[in-house]
Design an enzyme around this catalytic site. Structure first.
Site, PDB file in Angstrom:
ATOM      1  N   PHE A 168      42.371  35.647  35.614  1.00  0.00           N
ATOM      2  CA  PHE A 168      41.967  34.753  36.719  1.00  0.00           C
ATOM      3  C   PHE A 168      40.469  34.829  37.044  1.00  0.00           C
ATOM      4  CE2 PHE A 168      46.231  36.519  37.677  1.00  0.00           C
ATOM      5  CZ  PHE A 168      46.979  35.395  37.387  1.00  0.00           C
ATOM      6  N   LYS A 172      37.369  32.945  32.798  1.00  0.00           N
ATOM      7  CA  LYS A 172      36.904  32.981  31.406  1.00  0.00           C
ATOM      8  C   LYS A 172      37.139  31.638  30.728  1.00  0.00           C
ATOM      9  CE  LYS A 172      39.710  36.310  30.295  1.00  0.00           C
ATOM     10  NZ  LYS A 172      40.406  36.401  31.614  1.00  0.00           N
ATOM     11  N   GLU A 226      41.323  33.742  24.487  1.00  0.00           N
ATOM     12  CA  GLU A 226      42.297  34.840  24.405  1.00  0.00           C
ATOM     13  C   GLU A 226      42.030  35.701  23.174  1.00  0.00           C
ATOM     14  OE1 GLU A 226      44.087  35.428  26.907  1.00  0.00           O
ATOM     15  OE2 GLU A 226      44.397  33.518  27.918  1.00  0.00           O
ATOM     16  N   ALA A 227      40.756  36.017  22.962  1.00  0.00           N
ATOM     17  CA  ALA A 227      40.338  36.740  21.752  1.00  0.00           C
ATOM     18  C   ALA A 227      40.956  38.130  21.656  1.00  0.00           C
ATOM     19  CB  ALA A 227      38.817  36.849  21.731  1.00  0.00           C
ATOM     20  N   GLN A 228      41.351  38.696  22.787  1.00  0.00           N
ATOM     21  CA  GLN A 228      41.915  40.063  22.759  1.00  0.00           C
ATOM     22  C   GLN A 228      43.194  40.151  21.936  1.00  0.00           C
ATOM     23  OE1 GLN A 228      41.995  38.125  25.535  1.00  0.00           O
ATOM     24  NE2 GLN A 228      44.162  37.950  26.047  1.00  0.00           N
ATOM     25  N   CYS A 263      42.220  42.860  48.662  1.00  0.00           N
ATOM     26  CA  CYS A 263      41.169  43.085  49.669  1.00  0.00           C
ATOM     27  C   CYS A 263      40.051  42.045  49.656  1.00  0.00           C
ATOM     28  CB  CYS A 263      40.572  44.480  49.470  1.00  0.00           C
ATOM     29  SG  CYS A 263      39.529  44.586  47.994  1.00  0.00           S
ATOM     30  N   CYS A 285      41.964  49.088  44.506  1.00  0.00           N
ATOM     31  CA  CYS A 285      43.297  48.500  44.682  1.00  0.00           C
ATOM     32  C   CYS A 285      44.110  48.599  43.393  1.00  0.00           C
ATOM     33  CB  CYS A 285      43.194  47.051  45.163  1.00  0.00           C
ATOM     34  SG  CYS A 285      42.470  46.921  46.811  1.00  0.00           S
TER      35      CYS A 285
END
Ligand code: ADP
Ligand code: MG
Length: 207
Positions: A27, A30, A97-99, A156, A188
Site C-alpha cells: 500500500f 509502488k 511485484e519483482a520480489q 498510528c 506498531c
C-alpha cells in the site's frame, strides 16, 4: 516525485539504459508510481512493455492494477528470462511485484539496461517478517536510482515501511489485500509480531 533523467530519445544522443527501483511496503504506492512513470514514457512516445510474475493474479490476469484502481496492460511471465525476449525493441520496461521473481531477475535487468533499455522495477523490499524479499536487495544495489515509498501506518498514522500480515498463514507468499495485510510503522509492526509470537521478537531484538 521522480523526474526522469531523460524522458524521450533525442536523435543526437546515443540510447542509454539504466535501472530504477521503486520499493516499499504494501500500500505504499509502488504500483501507482510505476504506472505514473510508464505513462509519462508513453507520452514521450517511447515503446513501453510491462511485465509481472504469472502468479500475481490478484485483480486481473493481464493488467497491473494499483490499490486505488489505476491500471496498465501487462504481460504475465513465469520466468524472468522470458522478459529478455519479450522486451526486444522496447525503450522502457516496467516490472511489477519483482520480489516474486528469483535472483535471475537481477541479471535480466542488467542485460536490458546494458543494451540501452530503461528498466523500472517495483517490488516489496521486505516480506511479512521484515526480511529482505527475493531479488530486491540485489536490484537496489545495481540500480542507478532507488526510490523508497511509504504507506501510512493503520495503527498510528506515522509513515509505514512494514507489511504486517493479519492472516494466520506462514507461507512466504500469500497474495492478499487489506483483509490479509496492514501497513505498519516499525513500533506498531513489532507490537503486532510480539502479540503473534513473543519468542520470535525477542530473538530479532538481539540482532
Ligand atoms: P503498492 O503497489 O505499494 O501495494 P498501490 O500503488 O497499489 O500500492 O496503492 C497505493 C494506494 O493504496 C494509495 O494511493 C491508497 O489509495 C491506498 N491505500 C490503502 N491503504 C493504505 C495505507 N495504509 N497507506 C497508504 N495508502 C493506502
Ligand atoms: Mg503493487
Amino acid at each position: 516525485m521522480f523526474i526522469e533523467p531523460r524522458v524521450g530519445t533525442s536523435r543526437d544522443l546515443p540510447r542509454r539504459g539504466w535501472i530504477e527501483v521503486v520499493c516499499g511496503s504494501m500500500f505504499s504506492g509502488k504500483t501507482e508510481e510505476l504506472i505514473r512513470r510508464l505513462n509519462r514514457a508513453k507520452i514521450a512516445r517511447q515503446r513501453v512493455e510491462i511485465f509481472k510474475p504469472a502468479l500475481d493474479k490478484r485483480y486481473h490476469e493481464l493488467d497491473v492494477v494499483s490499490h486505488n484502481a489505476n491500471s496498465i496492460r501487462s504481460t504475465p511471465v513465469a520466468l524472468a528470462q522470458e522478459i529478455l525476449l519479450l522486451a526486444s525493441g522496447c525503450d522502457v520496461v516496467g516490472i511489477d511485484e519483482a520480489q516474486f521473481f528469483d535472483e535471475s531477475l537481477v541479471e535480466v535487468c542488467s542485460q536490458l539496461a546494458n543494451r540501452g533499455t530503461r528498466v523500472i522495477v517495483a517490488g516489496l523490499d521486505m516480506d511479512y517478517t521484515g526480511k529482505p524479499f527475493g531479488p530486491m536487495p540485489a536490484l537496489m544495489a545495481v540500480a542507478e536510482f532507488v526510490t523508497k515509498v511509504h504507506a501510512v501506518c493503520v495503527c498510528c498514522g506515522e509513515l509505514a515501511a512494514y507489511s504486517f500480515r493479519i492472516a494466520a498463514s506462514e507461507d512466504k507468499i500469500l497474495l492478499g489485500e487489506t483483509d490479509s495485510y496492514e501497513a505498519r510503522c516499525r513500533p506498531c509492526f513489532l507490537e503486532g509480531m510480539k502479540e503473534k509470537n513473543p519468542e520470535s521478537v525477542r530473538a530479532a531484538a538481539k540482532h
